[in-house]
Design an enzyme around this catalytic site. Structure first.
Site, PDB file in Angstrom:
ATOM      1  N   ASP A 173      -2.909 -10.420  -2.648  1.00 38.40           N
ATOM      2  CA  ASP A 173      -3.549  -9.950  -1.423  1.00 38.40           C
ATOM      3  C   ASP A 173      -5.001  -9.576  -1.712  1.00 38.40           C
ATOM      4  O   ASP A 173      -5.337  -9.109  -2.805  1.00 38.40           O
ATOM      5  CB  ASP A 173      -2.793  -8.725  -0.901  1.00 38.40           C
ATOM      6  CG  ASP A 173      -3.150  -8.361   0.521  1.00 38.40           C
ATOM      7  OD1 ASP A 173      -2.374  -8.705   1.426  1.00 38.40           O
ATOM      8  OD2 ASP A 173      -4.198  -7.717   0.725  1.00 38.40           O
ATOM      9  N   HIS A 205      -6.550  -7.068  -0.619  1.00 36.98           N
ATOM     10  CA  HIS A 205      -6.631  -5.617  -0.779  1.00 36.98           C
ATOM     11  C   HIS A 205      -5.715  -5.173  -1.917  1.00 36.98           C
ATOM     12  O   HIS A 205      -4.541  -5.551  -1.959  1.00 36.98           O
ATOM     13  CB  HIS A 205      -6.243  -4.917   0.519  1.00 36.98           C
ATOM     14  CG  HIS A 205      -7.054  -5.370   1.697  1.00 36.98           C
ATOM     15  ND1 HIS A 205      -6.633  -6.371   2.549  1.00 36.98           N
ATOM     16  CD2 HIS A 205      -8.270  -4.970   2.135  1.00 36.98           C
ATOM     17  CE1 HIS A 205      -7.550  -6.555   3.476  1.00 36.98           C
ATOM     18  NE2 HIS A 205      -8.553  -5.727   3.251  1.00 36.98           N
ATOM     19  N   HIS A 263       0.816  -1.229   0.000  1.00 39.64           N
ATOM     20  CA  HIS A 263       0.000   0.000   0.000  1.00 39.64           C
ATOM     21  C   HIS A 263       0.844   1.271   0.000  1.00 39.64           C
ATOM     22  O   HIS A 263       0.312   2.364  -0.239  1.00 39.64           O
ATOM     23  CB  HIS A 263      -0.942   0.027   1.199  1.00 39.64           C
ATOM     24  CG  HIS A 263      -2.030  -0.997   1.155  1.00 39.64           C
ATOM     25  ND1 HIS A 263      -2.875  -1.143   0.087  1.00 39.64           N
ATOM     26  CD2 HIS A 263      -2.390  -1.955   2.050  1.00 39.64           C
ATOM     27  CE1 HIS A 263      -3.730  -2.128   0.319  1.00 39.64           C
ATOM     28  NE2 HIS A 263      -3.446  -2.642   1.498  1.00 39.64           N
TER      29      HIS A 263
END
Length: 353
Positions: free
Chosen positions: A207, A209, A171
């Protein structure tokens, strides 16, 4: 302790230094989903199997980080917690009070990095679940070294290596941290491979996300392909990225491939989607593969809504092994801690079978 085996596992106890007691999520303050127990349960599971050989990371310095991230972000993370203690007062966790957005100034023009540490938190961070603690910077540096050491192993001739990275990384953008991530371990490793070999690299992100940071870093590049299958951003964090129509820009047009997934997708449908991703990777013809390994697609993960099983993870690893690429596997998410160790073990043994 080292065990003779087929796959090297890079692990650093420095991750224990990043040990927040709370996070702010869903408008509540609670124990963090991303905590030290995640890496420790993975470590225990792999240590129990002699096919995995553990080693410590080597120090690669800050240069590979600043090759990918804004040097200002690195400087901030190295000093922010201590400065906050002096300016504001003793706090175990440090989180932003506000976040900079261009719309605050609009026609006044963009601001410069502010002087106040309180304001700088909102300059360099994009959300509330990622507190700084006294040992965060050291842990994040060790996670990068873990990723780069696994990369060294594969560039040295091994078929694959696993980096037990914590904190995770996907992220983190070029100049923002958040989503439990401070430095983008996979992006730093990918850039290092390109710089050292001149070859092309694929980052496959599995993942739950979407890896907004990895996508942002390589969005306009044609030497790094970013492929991701993840929860549909219409319902899933980080919400603002990961749609199928995000395919790259400029020279990188076509080098990004996103597969948003519906709720409760189970093994067979997931493997079918992963097969499509494998076809895209094969067509790109990379010289190496980096897997951002999130196991939060698991059926009982507390912050996700897919339905992949432990058997599905073993099948996933086996499918990707068929690509025949030198492969660096780097840990990202996965928050059902009771199951996390066996799920990582299943994925890696599926790959190695």
């Amino acid at each position: 302790m080292t065990y003779a085996g087929e796959m090297q596992v890079v692990y650093s106890p420095q991750h224990l230094l990043h040990d927040p007691a709370t996070e702010i999520e869903s408008s509540t303050s609670h124990s963090p989903f991303e905590h030290t127990g995640r890496a420790e349960t993975i470590k225990a599971s792999l240590l129990a199997d002699p096919q995995f050989a553990f080693r410590a990371p080597s120090d690669h310095g800050v240069e590979p980080i600043t090759a990918v991230h804004d040097a200002g972000l690195v400087k901030f993370l190295s000093e922010a917690w201590a400065e906050y203690q002096q300016v504001v007062g003793a706090r175990r966790e440090v989180v932003p009070d506000l976040f900079y957005r261009h719309e605050l100034r609009n026609e006044m023009g963009d601001s410069e990095e502010p002087e106040s540490v309180v304001a700088r938190l909102g300059w360099w961070c994009f959300e509330t679940t990622t507190p700084l603690t006294e040992g965060t910077y050291a842990a994040a540096r060790a996670a990068v070294d873990t990723a780069l050491t696994a990369t060294d192993v594969v560039l040295g001739g091994e078929r694959a290596a696993y980096g037990l990275c914590r904190p995770p990384g996907h992220h983190a953008t070029r100049d923002l941290y958040g989503g439990y991530c401070f430095f983008n371990n996979a992006a730093i490793a990918a850039h290092e491979i390109v710089a050292r070999t001149g070859g092309k690299v694929t980052v496959l992100d599995v993942d739950y996300h979407h890896g907004n940071g990895t996508q942002e870093i390589f969005y306009d590049r044609d030497d790094v392909q970013y492929v991701s299958l993840h929860g549909d951003p219409r319902r899933a964090y980080p919400y603002f990225t990961g749609h199928a129509d995000e395919t790259g820009s400029g020279r990188g047009l076509g080098s990004t491939f996103n597969v948003p997934l519906p709720k409760r997708m189970a093994d067979d449908a997931y493997i079918s989607a992963l097969s499509t991703c494998a076809e895209k990777i094969a067509a790109f013809k990379p010289t190496a593969l980096i897997v951002s390994l999130g196991l939060d697609t698991f059926i009982t993960d507390p912050i996700a809504d897919l339905a992949v099983t432990t058997e599905g993870f073993a099948r996933s690893g086996a499918l990707l092994a068929q690509l025949g690429l030198p492969t660096i596997v780097l840990q990202e998410g996965g928050y059902d801690v009771e199951a996390l160790g066996r799920n990582v073990h299943a994925w890696l043994t599926g790959f190695s079978a």
